[in-house]
Design an enzyme around this catalytic site. Structure first.
Site, PDB file in Angstrom:
ATOM      1  N   HIS A  15       0.832  -1.208   0.000  1.00  0.00           N
ATOM      2  CA  HIS A  15       0.000   0.000   0.000  1.00  0.00           C
ATOM      3  C   HIS A  15       0.864   1.254   0.000  1.00  0.00           C
ATOM      4  CE1 HIS A  15       0.802  -1.189   4.147  1.00  0.00           C
ATOM      5  NE2 HIS A  15       0.792   0.099   4.463  1.00  0.00           N
ATOM      6  N   HIS A  66       0.893   5.257   1.289  1.00  0.00           N
ATOM      7  CA  HIS A  66       0.281   6.252   2.170  1.00  0.00           C
ATOM      8  C   HIS A  66       0.286   7.592   1.430  1.00  0.00           C
ATOM      9  CE1 HIS A  66       0.754   4.024   6.118  1.00  0.00           C
ATOM     10  NE2 HIS A  66       1.610   3.358   5.372  1.00  0.00           N
TER      11      HIS A  66
END
Ligand code: 5GP
Ligand code: ZN
Length: 143
Positions: free
Chosen positions: A98, A100
């Protein structure tokens, strides 16, 4: 496999979702560095940056530009950080790749961020601001 992000993707756990399509999902981080801190995630489970496929990564980058712009405008930030933690030593806690997106403001902090807690209703409020930017632009993104 025990993965909270896969649970959110599959609708088994709740999240403040900003945008999703068949390949990626974006939702607010539950422990934001600044309000509007968002995560952008491939729906397919890859452990980290090194294992994500190039095709998926290219698509993810396109989505990142789109969502980062919406976050920046939606929460009226002066700038933003894009961060990917890879491996426990680098601070990765969820082993589903992922990005941020962290909105930044002039003089908000130097090196050590302080985590914030959303007050009642504030999480939705920030999500709505970002969703509104996404809704304004999503036709050009899909096209
Ligand atoms: P990492 O440390 O792996 O780079 O980032 C994982 C992030 O996921 C953390 O910032 C953490 O706050 C966030 N997170 C962990 N569990 C949940 C959850 O159940 N819901 C949401 N929205 N965020 C989560
Ligand atoms: Zn996963």
């Amino acid at each position: 496999m025990d993965c909270i992000f896969c649970d959110i993707i599959e609708g088994k756990s709740e999240a403040e979702i900003l945008y999703q399509n068949e390949k990626i999902i974006s939702f607010l981080d539950i422990r934001p560095v600044n309000y509007g801190h968002a995560l952008v995630i491939p729906k397919k489970h890859y452990e980290n940056f090194l294992s994500v496929s190039v095709d998926e990564f290219e698509y993810l980058l396109k989505a990142m530009q789109f969502i980062a712009a919406a976050v920046k405008t939606g929460v009226n930030a002066d700038g933003f950080n894009l961060i990917v933690n890879n491996g426990k030593a680098a601070g990765q806690t969820i082993f589903h790749f992922h990005f941020h997106i962290i909105p930044r403001y002039s003089n908000d902090f130097k090196f050590k961020p302080e985590f914030k807690k959303y007050s009642d209703g504030a999480m939705k409020e920030f999500a709505n601001k970002i969703r509104s930017e996404i809704n304004k632009q999503k036709d050009s993104f899909n096209g």
